[in-house]
Design a protein around this motif. Structure first.
Motif, PDB file in Angstrom:
ATOM      1  N   THR A  68       3.503 -39.604 -30.291  1.00  0.00           N
ATOM      2  CA  THR A  68       2.056 -39.776 -30.438  1.00  0.00           C
ATOM      3  C   THR A  68       1.322 -39.364 -29.174  1.00  0.00           C
ATOM      4  O   THR A  68       0.325 -38.634 -29.233  1.00  0.00           O
ATOM      5  N   TRP A  69       1.803 -39.816 -28.022  1.00  0.00           N
ATOM      6  CA  TRP A  69       1.128 -39.498 -26.760  1.00  0.00           C
ATOM      7  C   TRP A  69       1.175 -37.985 -26.498  1.00  0.00           C
ATOM      8  O   TRP A  69       0.195 -37.415 -26.054  1.00  0.00           O
ATOM      9  N   ARG A  70       2.304 -37.360 -26.788  1.00  0.00           N
ATOM     10  CA  ARG A  70       2.404 -35.907 -26.585  1.00  0.00           C
ATOM     11  C   ARG A  70       1.460 -35.163 -27.518  1.00  0.00           C
ATOM     12  O   ARG A  70       0.778 -34.220 -27.107  1.00  0.00           O
ATOM     13  N   GLU A  71       1.420 -35.565 -28.788  1.00  0.00           N
ATOM     14  CA  GLU A  71       0.527 -34.913 -29.744  1.00  0.00           C
ATOM     15  C   GLU A  71      -0.933 -35.078 -29.346  1.00  0.00           C
ATOM     16  O   GLU A  71      -1.751 -34.197 -29.598  1.00  0.00           O
ATOM     17  N   ASP A  72      -1.257 -36.214 -28.740  1.00  0.00           N
ATOM     18  CA  ASP A  72      -2.627 -36.472 -28.300  1.00  0.00           C
ATOM     19  C   ASP A  72      -2.949 -35.820 -26.959  1.00  0.00           C
ATOM     20  O   ASP A  72      -4.090 -35.875 -26.504  1.00  0.00           O
ATOM     21  N   GLY A  73      -1.933 -35.236 -26.302  1.00  0.00           N
ATOM     22  CA  GLY A  73      -2.157 -34.579 -25.019  1.00  0.00           C
ATOM     23  C   GLY A  73      -2.268 -35.526 -23.841  1.00  0.00           C
ATOM     24  O   GLY A  73      -2.893 -35.208 -22.832  1.00  0.00           O
ATOM     25  N   HIS A  74      -1.642 -36.683 -23.965  1.00  0.00           N
ATOM     26  CA  HIS A  74      -1.668 -37.671 -22.881  1.00  0.00           C
ATOM     27  C   HIS A  74      -0.255 -37.937 -22.385  1.00  0.00           C
ATOM     28  O   HIS A  74       0.723 -37.672 -23.076  1.00  0.00           O
ATOM     29  N   SER A  75      -0.169 -38.500 -21.181  1.00  0.00           N
ATOM     30  CA  SER A  75       1.151 -38.772 -20.608  1.00  0.00           C
ATOM     31  C   SER A  75       1.592 -40.197 -20.907  1.00  0.00           C
ATOM     32  O   SER A  75       0.784 -41.122 -20.966  1.00  0.00           O
ATOM     33  N   LEU A  76       2.890 -40.330 -21.110  1.00  0.00           N
ATOM     34  CA  LEU A  76       3.544 -41.621 -21.286  1.00  0.00           C
ATOM     35  C   LEU A  76       4.695 -41.640 -20.298  1.00  0.00           C
ATOM     36  O   LEU A  76       5.543 -40.746 -20.307  1.00  0.00           O
ATOM     37  N   THR A  77       4.714 -42.639 -19.424  1.00  0.00           N
ATOM     38  CA  THR A  77       5.702 -42.707 -18.353  1.00  0.00           C
ATOM     39  C   THR A  77       6.360 -44.079 -18.356  1.00  0.00           C
ATOM     40  O   THR A  77       5.691 -45.097 -18.530  1.00  0.00           O
ATOM     41  N   GLU A  93      19.875 -43.936 -22.877  1.00  0.00           N
ATOM     42  CA  GLU A  93      20.716 -42.769 -23.136  1.00  0.00           C
ATOM     43  C   GLU A  93      21.192 -42.764 -24.594  1.00  0.00           C
ATOM     44  O   GLU A  93      21.115 -41.747 -25.278  1.00  0.00           O
ATOM     45  N   ARG A  94      21.689 -43.897 -25.077  1.00  0.00           N
ATOM     46  CA  ARG A  94      22.160 -44.007 -26.462  1.00  0.00           C
ATOM     47  C   ARG A  94      21.047 -43.709 -27.460  1.00  0.00           C
ATOM     48  O   ARG A  94      21.281 -43.151 -28.524  1.00  0.00           O
ATOM     49  N   LEU A  95      19.816 -44.096 -27.117  1.00  0.00           N
ATOM     50  CA  LEU A  95      18.677 -43.902 -28.004  1.00  0.00           C
ATOM     51  C   LEU A  95      18.070 -42.506 -27.877  1.00  0.00           C
ATOM     52  O   LEU A  95      17.120 -42.176 -28.567  1.00  0.00           O
ATOM     53  N   GLY A  96      18.636 -41.687 -26.997  1.00  0.00           N
ATOM     54  CA  GLY A  96      18.135 -40.328 -26.825  1.00  0.00           C
ATOM     55  C   GLY A  96      16.844 -40.255 -26.038  1.00  0.00           C
ATOM     56  O   GLY A  96      16.116 -39.266 -26.108  1.00  0.00           O
ATOM     57  N   LEU A  97      16.544 -41.301 -25.285  1.00  0.00           N
ATOM     58  CA  LEU A  97      15.297 -41.349 -24.532  1.00  0.00           C
ATOM     59  C   LEU A  97      15.473 -41.011 -23.057  1.00  0.00           C
ATOM     60  O   LEU A  97      14.496 -40.776 -22.365  1.00  0.00           O
ATOM     61  N   SER A  98      16.712 -41.010 -22.596  1.00  0.00           N
ATOM     62  CA  SER A  98      16.960 -40.698 -21.190  1.00  0.00           C
ATOM     63  C   SER A  98      16.531 -39.264 -20.921  1.00  0.00           C
ATOM     64  O   SER A  98      17.040 -38.322 -21.510  1.00  0.00           O
ATOM     65  N   GLY A  99      15.571 -39.095 -20.071  1.00  0.00           N
ATOM     66  CA  GLY A  99      15.060 -37.773 -19.743  1.00  0.00           C
ATOM     67  C   GLY A  99      13.958 -37.297 -20.670  1.00  0.00           C
ATOM     68  O   GLY A  99      13.223 -36.368 -20.341  1.00  0.00           O
ATOM     69  N   ALA A 100      13.810 -37.912 -21.850  1.00  0.00           N
ATOM     70  CA  ALA A 100      12.758 -37.510 -22.784  1.00  0.00           C
ATOM     71  C   ALA A 100      11.393 -38.028 -22.335  1.00  0.00           C
ATOM     72  O   ALA A 100      10.379 -37.392 -22.569  1.00  0.00           O
ATOM     73  N   ILE A 101      11.406 -39.175 -21.688  1.00  0.00           N
ATOM     74  CA  ILE A 101      10.174 -39.778 -21.182  1.00  0.00           C
ATOM     75  C   ILE A 101      10.251 -39.760 -19.665  1.00  0.00           C
ATOM     76  O   ILE A 101      11.226 -40.254 -19.094  1.00  0.00           O
ATOM     77  N   PRO A 102       9.241 -39.218 -18.998  1.00  0.00           N
ATOM     78  CA  PRO A 102       9.258 -39.230 -17.531  1.00  0.00           C
ATOM     79  C   PRO A 102       9.383 -40.651 -17.008  1.00  0.00           C
ATOM     80  O   PRO A 102       8.899 -41.599 -17.625  1.00  0.00           O
ATOM     81  N   SER A 103      10.035 -40.788 -15.871  1.00  0.00           N
ATOM     82  CA  SER A 103      10.267 -42.096 -15.294  1.00  0.00           C
ATOM     83  C   SER A 103       9.931 -42.082 -13.812  1.00  0.00           C
ATOM     84  O   SER A 103      10.090 -41.076 -13.134  1.00  0.00           O
ATOM     85  N   GLU A 104       9.442 -43.212 -13.319  1.00  0.00           N
ATOM     86  CA  GLU A 104       9.144 -43.333 -11.899  1.00  0.00           C
ATOM     87  C   GLU A 104       9.323 -44.785 -11.483  1.00  0.00           C
ATOM     88  O   GLU A 104       9.391 -45.679 -12.305  1.00  0.00           O
ATOM     89  N   ASP A 105       9.410 -44.978 -10.188  1.00  0.00           N
ATOM     90  CA  ASP A 105       9.567 -46.316  -9.626  1.00  0.00           C
ATOM     91  C   ASP A 105       8.269 -46.642  -8.899  1.00  0.00           C
ATOM     92  O   ASP A 105       7.922 -45.989  -7.927  1.00  0.00           O
ATOM     93  N   LEU A 106       7.570 -47.658  -9.372  1.00  0.00           N
ATOM     94  CA  LEU A 106       6.300 -48.048  -8.778  1.00  0.00           C
ATOM     95  C   LEU A 106       6.432 -49.268  -7.870  1.00  0.00           C
ATOM     96  O   LEU A 106       5.454 -49.737  -7.320  1.00  0.00           O
ATOM     97  N   ARG A 107       7.655 -49.760  -7.717  1.00  0.00           N
ATOM     98  CA  ARG A 107       7.845 -50.951  -6.876  1.00  0.00           C
ATOM     99  C   ARG A 107       7.634 -50.605  -5.410  1.00  0.00           C
ATOM    100  O   ARG A 107       8.038 -49.533  -4.972  1.00  0.00           O
ATOM    101  N   PRO A 108       7.021 -51.521  -4.677  1.00  0.00           N
ATOM    102  CA  PRO A 108       6.785 -51.266  -3.243  1.00  0.00           C
ATOM    103  C   PRO A 108       8.065 -51.239  -2.443  1.00  0.00           C
ATOM    104  O   PRO A 108       9.052 -51.736  -2.786  1.00  0.00           O
TER     105      PRO A 108
END
Length: 91
Positions: A54-63, A76-91
């Motif tokens: 949905t977010w991709r079709e709408d042209g927005h980012s989901l992280t 990984e099992r769900l096929g989401l590893s690498g499909a959704i960008p990931s970042e670490d926001l912890r200080p």
């Protein structure tokens, strides 16, 4: 950009509520904070797949942010590893 904290368990018991919250953020770039998430079930994975599409079709980012190491095998099992960008926001 909005940040949504996911609950400890993302499964059949929480998906309906999370779906409503995600719908409220549709049209915005969104960060999903998984720092408190202990378990990601199959329905939680389906929710993430649907949100990503949905977010991709709408042209927005989901992280994904602050993903605990123990969730990586489930993503990984769900096929989401690498499909959704990931970042670490912890200080």
């Amino acid at each position: 950009m909005a940040t949504l904290a996911f609950p400890a368990h993302v499964d059949a018991t929480t998906v309906a509520g999370l779906t409503q919250v995600l719908r409220a953020h549709r049209g915005d770039d969104l960060i999903l904070d998984l720092s408190q998430t202990e378990r990601l079930g199959g329905q939680g994975g389906q929710l993430l797949h649907s949100a990503l599409k949905t977010w991709r079709e709408d042209g927005h980012s989901l992280t994904l942010a602050n993903t605990p190491d123990h969730l990586n095998p489930a993503l990984e099992r769900l096929g989401l590893s690498g499909a959704i960008p990931s970042e670490d926001l912890r200080p």
